[in-house]
Design a protein around this motif. Structure first.
Motif, PDB file in Angstrom:
ATOM      1  N   LEU A 269       3.700  20.946   6.051  1.00  0.00           N
ATOM      2  CA  LEU A 269       4.668  20.296   5.154  1.00  0.00           C
ATOM      3  C   LEU A 269       5.585  19.385   5.962  1.00  0.00           C
ATOM      4  N   ASN A 270       6.039  18.332   5.298  1.00  0.00           N
ATOM      5  CA  ASN A 270       6.916  17.386   5.975  1.00  0.00           C
ATOM      6  C   ASN A 270       8.222  17.254   5.179  1.00  0.00           C
ATOM      7  N   PRO A 271       9.319  17.821   5.688  1.00  0.00           N
ATOM      8  CA  PRO A 271      10.574  17.746   4.927  1.00  0.00           C
ATOM      9  C   PRO A 271      11.210  16.361   4.976  1.00  0.00           C
ATOM     10  N   ASN A 272      10.627  15.478   5.785  1.00  0.00           N
ATOM     11  CA  ASN A 272      11.291  14.184   6.038  1.00  0.00           C
ATOM     12  C   ASN A 272      10.758  13.014   5.224  1.00  0.00           C
ATOM     13  N   TRP A 273       9.866  13.278   4.254  1.00  0.00           N
ATOM     14  CA  TRP A 273       9.381  12.153   3.436  1.00  0.00           C
ATOM     15  C   TRP A 273      10.578  11.355   2.944  1.00  0.00           C
ATOM     16  N   SER A 274      10.528  10.044   3.119  1.00  0.00           N
ATOM     17  CA  SER A 274      11.714   9.255   2.783  1.00  0.00           C
ATOM     18  C   SER A 274      11.872   9.057   1.279  1.00  0.00           C
ATOM     19  N   ARG A 275      10.735   9.066   0.563  1.00  0.00           N
ATOM     20  CA  ARG A 275      10.822   8.840  -0.890  1.00  0.00           C
ATOM     21  C   ARG A 275       9.730   9.641  -1.592  1.00  0.00           C
ATOM     22  N   SER A 276       9.806   9.645  -2.927  1.00  0.00           N
ATOM     23  CA  SER A 276       8.852  10.472  -3.672  1.00  0.00           C
ATOM     24  C   SER A 276       7.417   9.980  -3.498  1.00  0.00           C
ATOM     25  N   PHE A 277       7.182   8.656  -3.561  1.00  0.00           N
ATOM     26  CA  PHE A 277       5.840   8.106  -3.373  1.00  0.00           C
ATOM     27  C   PHE A 277       5.838   7.317  -2.063  1.00  0.00           C
ATOM     28  N   SER A 278       5.288   7.907  -1.023  1.00  0.00           N
ATOM     29  CA  SER A 278       5.406   7.271   0.294  1.00  0.00           C
ATOM     30  C   SER A 278       4.515   6.052   0.442  1.00  0.00           C
ATOM     31  N   LYS A 279       4.969   5.181   1.338  1.00  0.00           N
ATOM     32  CA  LYS A 279       4.169   4.000   1.638  1.00  0.00           C
ATOM     33  C   LYS A 279       3.147   4.323   2.740  1.00  0.00           C
ATOM     34  N   GLN A 280       2.188   3.419   2.865  1.00  0.00           N
ATOM     35  CA  GLN A 280       1.068   3.648   3.789  1.00  0.00           C
ATOM     36  C   GLN A 280       1.523   3.974   5.211  1.00  0.00           C
ATOM     37  N   ALA A 281       2.494   3.197   5.719  1.00  0.00           N
ATOM     38  CA  ALA A 281       2.890   3.371   7.124  1.00  0.00           C
ATOM     39  C   ALA A 281       3.442   4.783   7.361  1.00  0.00           C
ATOM     40  N   GLU A 282       4.174   5.300   6.380  1.00  0.00           N
ATOM     41  CA  GLU A 282       4.760   6.635   6.539  1.00  0.00           C
ATOM     42  C   GLU A 282       3.675   7.717   6.473  1.00  0.00           C
TER      43      GLU A 282
ATOM     44  N   ALA B  30       0.846  -1.208   0.000  1.00  0.00           N
ATOM     45  CA  ALA B  30       0.000   0.000   0.000  1.00  0.00           C
ATOM     46  C   ALA B  30       0.876   1.250   0.000  1.00  0.00           C
ATOM     47  N   ALA B  31       0.635   2.105  -0.961  1.00  0.00           N
ATOM     48  CA  ALA B  31       1.415   3.332  -1.096  1.00  0.00           C
ATOM     49  C   ALA B  31       0.579   4.334  -1.861  1.00  0.00           C
ATOM     50  N   CYS B  32       1.001   5.582  -1.840  1.00  0.00           N
ATOM     51  CA  CYS B  32       0.247   6.609  -2.545  1.00  0.00           C
ATOM     52  C   CYS B  32       0.809   6.789  -3.949  1.00  0.00           C
ATOM     53  N   ASP B  33      -0.082   6.953  -4.939  1.00  0.00           N
ATOM     54  CA  ASP B  33       0.438   7.172  -6.287  1.00  0.00           C
ATOM     55  C   ASP B  33       0.458   8.659  -6.655  1.00  0.00           C
ATOM     56  N   VAL B  34       0.393   9.500  -5.629  1.00  0.00           N
ATOM     57  CA  VAL B  34       0.638  10.936  -5.817  1.00  0.00           C
ATOM     58  C   VAL B  34       1.841  11.274  -4.937  1.00  0.00           C
ATOM     59  N   PRO B  35       2.814  12.021  -5.474  1.00  0.00           N
ATOM     60  CA  PRO B  35       4.012  12.298  -4.669  1.00  0.00           C
ATOM     61  C   PRO B  35       3.684  12.958  -3.323  1.00  0.00           C
ATOM     62  N   SER B  36       4.393  12.519  -2.292  1.00  0.00           N
ATOM     63  CA  SER B  36       4.067  12.934  -0.923  1.00  0.00           C
ATOM     64  C   SER B  36       4.173  14.435  -0.692  1.00  0.00           C
ATOM     65  N   HIS B  37       5.101  15.086  -1.386  1.00  0.00           N
ATOM     66  CA  HIS B  37       5.236  16.530  -1.151  1.00  0.00           C
ATOM     67  C   HIS B  37       3.975  17.270  -1.579  1.00  0.00           C
ATOM     68  N   LEU B  38       3.177  16.647  -2.455  1.00  0.00           N
ATOM     69  CA  LEU B  38       1.894  17.243  -2.820  1.00  0.00           C
ATOM     70  C   LEU B  38       0.759  16.593  -2.034  1.00  0.00           C
ATOM     71  N   TYR B  39       0.912  15.294  -1.728  1.00  0.00           N
ATOM     72  CA  TYR B  39      -0.138  14.582  -1.006  1.00  0.00           C
ATOM     73  C   TYR B  39       0.081  14.760   0.498  1.00  0.00           C
ATOM     74  N   SER B  40      -0.007  15.999   0.938  1.00  0.00           N
ATOM     75  CA  SER B  40       0.132  16.339   2.357  1.00  0.00           C
ATOM     76  C   SER B  40      -0.444  17.742   2.512  1.00  0.00           C
ATOM     77  N   TYR B  41      -0.753  18.124   3.764  1.00  0.00           N
ATOM     78  CA  TYR B  41      -1.367  19.441   3.961  1.00  0.00           C
ATOM     79  C   TYR B  41      -0.364  20.551   3.631  1.00  0.00           C
ATOM     80  N   SER B  42      -0.850  21.592   2.950  1.00  0.00           N
ATOM     81  CA  SER B  42       0.041  22.726   2.631  1.00  0.00           C
ATOM     82  C   SER B  42       0.462  23.438   3.915  1.00  0.00           C
ATOM     83  N   PHE B  43      -0.365  23.279   4.970  1.00  0.00           N
ATOM     84  CA  PHE B  43      -0.057  23.963   6.238  1.00  0.00           C
ATOM     85  C   PHE B  43       0.697  23.047   7.207  1.00  0.00           C
TER      86      PHE B  43
END
Ligand code: NAP
Length: 499
Positions: free
Chosen positions: A66-79, A51-64
């Motif tokens: 932001l998370n600089p620590n996303w480990s990869r471009s398409f994050s997995k469910q647990a992250e 299970a992972a998101c098929d939208v890059p995490s830097h966009l698939y997160s709240y604009s208010f």
């Protein structure tokens, strides 16, 4: 009876987002109700392998948030789930959230101008919450759809839906059937293929699966995201704009997406050497008509010798296997049901009852789901539906749409507060005109003309789930609460009076 100004049903991305925005704007009197035990909604429930998101995490997160620590471009469910919980903790949402609560009914009381919400909790039993405003944040992808196949209830092996994964079952070396080849299945299959004994993939419609530019972020990128102001926002904006380009093709000029056909076919050739299998998995509709899927590992998994793609159609299920329409029986130890969700016919719609005594389900039964700006519904005063009709997307982050709705929600609440409004109901005519214009825009879209059946369409064949076009147009449409489209009731010194 627990009285609150605002009740929020659902603690996923949209319910949490609403809660945070309410807090930030001084609306502190709210309560979140969720049947689960944790924040995260779909990202809490979908724990299937891969299970992972098929939208890059830097966009698939709240604009208010932001998370600089996303480990990869398409994050997995647990992250993603961990991110959601960190945001909830930072905003202290636990203080105003009740978990383990099932909302059994929400009924509008026209006399009191209140929503009466019936809830049950395993320990405290049945009770009620009374709220001025009800925010329905139940999510369109929360109620698993099980296939209507004869005999499936009598299958004696292990069987579970992708969104209710049974982690107690070890599938190593087992004969496994996967029903479905949608967004969830194409993530599950590559995870299972190396460990199972044999897998039968039951494909009804071959999807378009394009390569995924997934990679880990480097140490330098993490450093830049954390330390150089603007870098992360710039990255987010770049991802956003690149995705918006796709929207033009999807909505207006499907032929613009032709290069994606070539990329999809090349993905098949790279992953599968067997010509018969390649032919089976080659889609027969225009790219984008169904959700475009992304994977580098799906076709290689299908290409393995221990994986068969079955396209003959399921006739029935026996206690020990699956029989296809050509009469062939395939014995299996386990069935993974990856057949999607009740989107346009969510059971949740049966339990929200408006001013005339009709539920949302009854109200939409005649001509399909509709709302004004995806949020407010004629006949359901003071109900704000998150991710409502015509807000879904096929090309970018739903969080962007959610945040647009949150702007509209906050401006609605501020307008009501400023004007002493106690009851707000969208006018039927405004709702109708709005939806007519959505349908007109959709008429040129690939979803309408791409030659496929999809969950974007309801039983009447209407696309009631998707926002057509650029998401910045929706952001613009929801910037301000347009009170002229609504009937409102104001508190006066003596009594309530209709304005
Ligand atoms: P889905 O896309 O609706 O796919 C369901 C699959 O099951 C389809 O292949 C469908 O075939 C098949 N199916 C349904 N009923 C069947 C039956 N009776 N017999 C045989 N096959 C049957 O469901 P999903 O994969 O769970 O995904 C749902 C949505 O969740 C996605 O569109 C996406 O929005 C979201 N999602 C997102 C991600 C992500 O990465 N962000 C991951 C997973 C899910 P047909 O195509 O013929 O209908």
């Amino acid at each position: 009876m627990n009285d609150v100004k605002i009740a929020i049903v659902g603690a996923g991305f949209s319910g949490m987002g609403a809660a945070i925005k309410l807090q930030q704007n001084g609306f502190e009197d709210f309560l979140i109700l969720d049947r689960g035990s944790d924040f995260g909604g779909t990202w809490r429930d979908n724990t299937y392998p891969g299970a992972a998101c098929d939208v890059p995490s830097h966009l698939y997160s709240y604009s208010f948030e932001l998370n600089p620590n996303w480990s990869r471009s398409f994050s997995k469910q647990a992250e993603i789930h961990a991110y959601i919980n960190a945001v909830a903790e930072k905003n202290e949402l636990h203080r105003r959230t009740k978990f383990g609560v099932e909302v059994t009914n929400a009924v509008w009381n026209e006399t009191d101008n209140r929503w009466i919400v019936d809830i049950t909790h395993p320990e405290t039993g049945a009770s009620q919450v009374r709220a001025e405003i009800l925010i329905g944040a139940i999510g369109p992808l929360c109620e698993p759809r099980l296939p209507d196949v004869t005999g499936i209830a009598d299958f004696e092996g292990e069987i579970f839906h992708s969104a209710r994964w049974n982690h107690d079952v070890d599938l190593t070396g087992k004969r496994v059937a996967v029903i479905g080849t949608g967004a969830s299945a194409i993530q599950i299959i590559p995870e299972l293929a190396p460990k199972i004994g044999h897998m039968d993939v039951y494909q009804r419609t071959a999807p378009w699966v394009l390569p995924r530019a997934d990679r880990e972020y480097t140490g330098l990128e993490h450093w830049l995201f954390r330390n150089v102001p603007g870098v992360q926002r710039l990255s987010r904006t770049g991802i956003y704009l690149a995705h918006e380009l796709v929207s033009y093709g999807l909505t207006h000029r499907p032929n613009v997406l032709r290069p994606a056909h070539a990329a999809g076919k090349a993905n098949i050739r790279r992953g599968i050497s067997d010509a018969v299998k390649r032919d089976k998995v080659t889609p027969k509709f225009k790219v984008g008509c169904k959700r475009i899927l992304l994977s580098n590992t799906y076709y290689p998994a299908l290409g393995q010798d221990n994986v068969d793609v079955i396209t003959d159609g399921i006739d029935h299920v026996t206690p020990t296997g699956i029989v296809t329409k050509d009469g062939v029986t395939r014995e299996v130890d386990a069935i993974v049901v990856a057949t999607g969700f009740h989107v346009t016919d969510s059971p949740g719609f049966e339990h929200i009852v408006g001013k005339d005594g009709d539920s949302l389900a009854q109200s939409w039964a005649k001509s399909g789901m509709k709302a004004y700006k995806g949020s407010m519904i004629h006949g359901f005063p003071n109900l704000f539906l998150m991710v409502g009709p015509a807000t879904g997307l096929g090309h970018t982050s739903m969080v962007f749409m959610i945040e647009s709705q949150l702007n509209y929600l906050v401006d609605f609440l501020k307008t009501a507060q400023r004007n002493d409004i106690t009851r707000t109901e969208v006018r039927a005519e405004d709702e109708k005109v709005y939806n007519k214009s959505i349908q007109k825009t959709l008429s040129t879209s690939v979803w309408e003309n791409g030659g496929c059946a999809s969950w974007y369409k309801d039983e009447f064949g209407n696309i009631t789930t998707l926002w057509p076009g650029f998401t910045f147009n929706y952001r613009k449409a929801t910037k301000n609460f347009d009170i002229a489209a609504y009937d409102t009731t104001r508190v006066t010194a003596t009594a309530d009076a209709k304005s």
